[in-house]
Design an enzyme around this catalytic site. Sequence first.
Site: not given
Ligand code: CAA
Length: 258
Positions: A65, A109, A112, A132
């Site tokens: 998400a 998400g 999911e 999460e």
């Molecule tokens: N939400 C918003 N932006 C996201 C994102 C997310 N879930 N995942 C990645 N992005 C964005 C990053 O912020 C980044 O944007 P900027 O260039 O503007 O900074 C861009 O995508 C590229 O990402 P990274 O530079 O972080 O890429 P990476 O290769 O270094 O890392 C990753 C990849 C390990 C997937 C890392 O992006 C990450 O940890 N992302 C978040 C994963 C996460 O926590 N997901 C769970 C979300 S909560 C949820 O899903 C709730 C639910 O169940 C409903």
Amino acid sequence: MAYETIIVEIADDVALITLNRPDALNALNSQLLGELASAVEEADASDKVRCIVLTGSEKAFAAGADIKEMADKSFVDMYRDNFFGVEADRFLRVRKPIIAAVSGYALGGGCELAMMCDFIIAADTAKFGQPEINLGVIAGIGGTQRLTRYVGKSKSMDMHLTGRFMNAEEAEESGLVSRVVAPKKLKDEAMAAAQKIAEKSLLATMAVKDTVNRAYETTLAEGINYERRMFQALFATEDQAEGMASYVEKREPQFRDK
Ligand code: CAA
């Protein structure tokens, strides 16, 4: 309909939907989830579509998400808007089969969403996770329930509590995905599977989806009873008569969804 966060292509009875927010690794924001719900509803209603494939980019199916969209929300915002609940329910009402073709990250998400599809084909680069916990929350689009049913309590607890990622090999071994292929072959493999499904009677493929999903919703005895009635009901269709006649006559069936 014109979409900004997804791409929809129709090829030979199959709708291919590609999540398309490359700058955010296909993070699921409200716009994307709304567009996706509309696209699958359109495909479900279309006479041209008999199966749906949902995919992302090579780097990410979806990295979760959209954290940036959620970060400042309050409980009241989330509860009042039934955040993600509306779109998830629309997606889950689709009756035609949906295959998830997952390459790269399928996190939170994203994992999911893949699990809300009917089965998952993964590239060997796929990484599944429910991280999460690192954000001080828990899964919110069915992850605690569906991952547990896919892989069992122990592995599901491990994934949700530690936030660790599962690679494609582990995902296949534990039953989360049905097949693992090389990244270059992912789309072709998923489209070929969808084409194969599209050749069947739509009545039967929808009945499979409906009936297998009962296994998640009800007791074994009720599920078996439901299956038996559904099996018997298909004998009211022309496609049953055609399917069985074609076998006896040693020819390919010509299903007409009747
Ligand atoms: N939400 C918003 N932006 C996201 C994102 C997310 N879930 N995942 C990645 N992005 C964005 C990053 O912020 C980044 O944007 P900027 O260039 O503007 O900074 C861009 O995508 C590229 O990402 P990274 O530079 O972080 O890429 P990476 O290769 O270094 O890392 C990753 C990849 C390990 C997937 C890392 O992006 C990450 O940890 N992302 C978040 C994963 C996460 O926590 N997901 C769970 C979300 S909560 C949820 O899903 C709730 C639910 O169940 C409903």
